[in-house]
Enzyme design. Structure first.
Site: not given
Length: 281
Positions: A74, A119, A173, A188, A192, A221, A223
């Site tokens: 990448k 990220n 988030s 989580y 966040k 999202i 992903t």
């Protein structure tokens, strides 16, 4: 002689007002990242990769971070496609020594770091925390989603302080603002929420040496991190989101580019929600 005005929050700024930056008159030039070096953790896929590619499109040289999925191809793609310098680095963000080593390598390879996107993150998929035995899963979330962010910030902040400039962007988030349903993910959400407030706190501390700190709070999202959700759960997500769907990673990159660029030189301590309106009702 008039009395000097000194900041209540950052006396190190010296006499006020501080000097405003000289900015280009063309709005498109404000969003250019030419001549900048950007570093993006968790950028072998998902949101991180979309951001890394967007930064390359805007002219930045880019350091890609990965842990389990090698990203050398990448990095080569970014160089060939956009003519920028790009390199991939393997790092375990839960290890502060590894983080420090990689950031120092990037500074050596690229000359500096102007933009840093913290990220990298993992999802909680174990349901109600009260039913989880022991603390290993809690530690896994906090180590990556909060401690990893702090380790990165603490190290790159030294570079920003030396340069008297820099932009740190933390991927938080909407889960740091709301309580998710139908899935329950207290660890989580707590991590966040801490990320969002860490960004605000650092923005005040780092203003004294010209660096900015902001966070972005994505909603649901499309992903890999959301692959744990079955079709029935996703239907409920759509019902709870005013726009009625999940977002695409490409729908986030404008917010990251804004915070990375000179378009946001007066923006610090902000949290930008990109959640399809989820946190509005």
């Amino acid at each position: 002689m008039s009395e000097e005005i000194i900041s209540f929050t950052n006396p190190a700024l010296g006499p006020l007002p501080t000097k405003a930056p000289q900015l280009p008159s063309n709005v498109l030039d404000l969003f250019s990242l030419k001549g900048k070096v950007a570093s993006v953790t968790g950028s072998s896929g998902g949101i991180g990769w979309a951001v890394a590619e967007a930064f390359a499109q805007a002219g930045a040289d880019v350091a890609i971070w990965y842990n389990s999925k090698p990203a050398d191809a990448k990095a080569e793609y970014l160089t060939e496609k956009y003519g920028v310098k790009a390199k991939a680095y393997k790092c375990n963000v839960t290890d502060p020594n590894d983080v420090s080593k990689v950031i120092n390598e990037i500074e050596k390879d690229f000359g500096t770091i102007d933009i840093f996107v913290a990220n990298a993150g993992v999802a909680w998929t174990d349901g109600p925390e009260i039913d989880v035995q022991g603390y290993d899963q809690w530690k896994k979330i906090v180590d990556c989603d909060l401690n990893g962010v702090y380790y990165c910030a603490h190290t790159v902040g030294q570079i920003f302080k030396k340069n008297k400039s820099g932009s740190l962007i933390i991927t938080s988030s909407m889960s740091g603002t709301i309580v998710n349903i139908p899935q329950l993910q207290a660890p989580y959400n707590a991590a966040k929420a801490a990320c969002t407030h860490l960004a605000k706190s650092l923005s005040v501390e780092w203003a004294s040496f010209g660096a900015r700190v902001n966070s972005i709070s994505p909603g649901y999202i499309l992903t890999d991190i959301a692959d744990f959700a079955d079709p029935e759960m996703k239907k409920k997500w759509w019902q709870l989101t005013p726009l009625g769907r999940e977002g695409l990673p490409q729908e986030l990159v404008g917010a990251y580019l804004y915070l990375a660029s000179n378009a946001s030189t007066y923006t610090t301590g902000s949290n930008i929600a990109v959640d399809g309106g989820y946190t509005c009702p």
